[in-house]
Design an enzyme around this catalytic site. Sequence first.
Site, PDB file in Angstrom:
ATOM      1  N   GLN A 198      39.740  41.222  32.457  1.00 48.48           N
ATOM      2  CA  GLN A 198      40.711  40.426  33.219  1.00 48.48           C
ATOM      3  C   GLN A 198      40.029  39.879  34.468  1.00 48.48           C
ATOM      4  OE1 GLN A 198      43.745  39.575  32.122  1.00 48.48           O
ATOM      5  NE2 GLN A 198      44.086  38.313  33.938  1.00 48.48           N
ATOM      6  N   ASP A 247      38.094  36.555  24.376  1.00 50.05           N
ATOM      7  CA  ASP A 247      38.383  35.541  25.397  1.00 50.05           C
ATOM      8  C   ASP A 247      37.457  34.332  25.264  1.00 50.05           C
ATOM      9  OD1 ASP A 247      40.487  35.595  27.178  1.00 50.05           O
ATOM     10  OD2 ASP A 247      39.582  37.121  28.475  1.00 50.05           O
ATOM     11  N   LYS A 295      50.096  41.383  28.168  1.00 47.94           N
ATOM     12  CA  LYS A 295      49.175  41.461  27.022  1.00 47.94           C
ATOM     13  C   LYS A 295      49.357  42.784  26.267  1.00 47.94           C
ATOM     14  CE  LYS A 295      45.922  38.319  29.268  1.00 47.94           C
ATOM     15  NZ  LYS A 295      44.693  38.123  30.066  1.00 47.94           N
TER      16      LYS A 295
HETATM   17  N1  GUN Z   1      42.481  35.435  34.459  1.00 48.23           N
HETATM   18  C1  GUN Z   1      43.224  34.299  34.460  1.00 48.23           C
HETATM   19  N2  GUN Z   1      43.309  33.800  33.214  1.00 48.23           N
HETATM   20  C2  GUN Z   1      42.612  34.609  32.414  1.00 48.23           C
HETATM   21  C3  GUN Z   1      42.333  34.619  31.025  1.00 48.23           C
HETATM   22  O1  GUN Z   1      42.745  33.751  30.237  1.00 48.23           O
HETATM   23  N3  GUN Z   1      41.577  35.647  30.579  1.00 48.23           N
HETATM   24  C4  GUN Z   1      41.096  36.598  31.407  1.00 48.23           C
HETATM   25  N4  GUN Z   1      40.360  37.548  30.877  1.00 48.23           N
HETATM   26  N5  GUN Z   1      41.340  36.632  32.692  1.00 48.23           N
HETATM   27  C5  GUN Z   1      42.092  35.633  33.192  1.00 48.23           C
END
Ligand code: GUN
Length: 279
Positions: free
Chosen positions: A95, A118, A51
């Site tokens: 995350q 998100d 990311k």
């Molecule tokens: N952990 C696994 N997939 C995701 C996601 O799409 N966003 C976030 N923030 N954490 C994750």
Amino acid sequence: MQILDGKALAAKIRKKAADDVASLKNKGITPGLAVVLVGDDPASHTYVKMKEKACEETGIYSIVHKMPIDISEAKILETIEMMNQNPNIDGILIQLPLPAHIDTQKVLNTVSPEKDVDGFHPFNVGNLVLDIDSFVPCTPLGVMKLLEEYDIHPKGMDACVVGASNIVGKPMMHLLLNKFATVDICHIYTKDLKTHTSRADLLIVGVGKQNLITKDMVKEGAIVIDIGINKTDEGKITGDVDFENVAPKCSYITPVPGGVGPMTIAMLLVNTINAARKR
Ligand code: GUN
């Protein structure tokens, strides 16, 4: 059978995202993303690195708040409050998963809905259910963009979503319903998974179990979207679908890797840019 090439579409979206960032910068706005990463789960660290790199390549400012596994909930909430107030930060991403001693929902509820790139805050979840434009979780949003790119319209289709997580399955279900598909949603207590999957014109699987979906479970001509990411004993990345045997039955199928995965990151960039536009 045609491959739904998420890698190619994600590259196209990222190129446009970089152009969009450049024009925002001309107006004096640099989109900013803050990530909270707690603990040392290797997969989470890998995702966050990807990311960060994507932000850098797009011209988005990003900062990662790395916190030890034994951090207090109060400290995480304090950090989020700080980022809520920071005018240079447009998007905040927590995350997941968080360690067991942390109340995940409480943490997600603390993110300002305007910075919730998100789409995990209850305000944005509610908007999705009501089909009101708002932040949508990146993975299911990426699936919708991929379908759109290949002129696949879920309206009237029998869709089956396998996996009912808050991150993937549930938002996926609502996105499909908002497009007027008839949606089955399956989970670990589903009595007979095959009954549901084999009816589906559009089968979307996000569980995290290698070879969960075998050839006998898929309808001839179905569209199959594999959101699973698993590591085989040989260290290879694979999805939830037995690709080799299922693919010949499909009209369209996503590969793993190179399908939905790259779309998730592309959508995070798009959501962050959209947040910056609303500054
Ligand atoms: N952990 C696994 N997939 C995701 C996601 O799409 N966003 C976030 N923030 N954490 C994750």
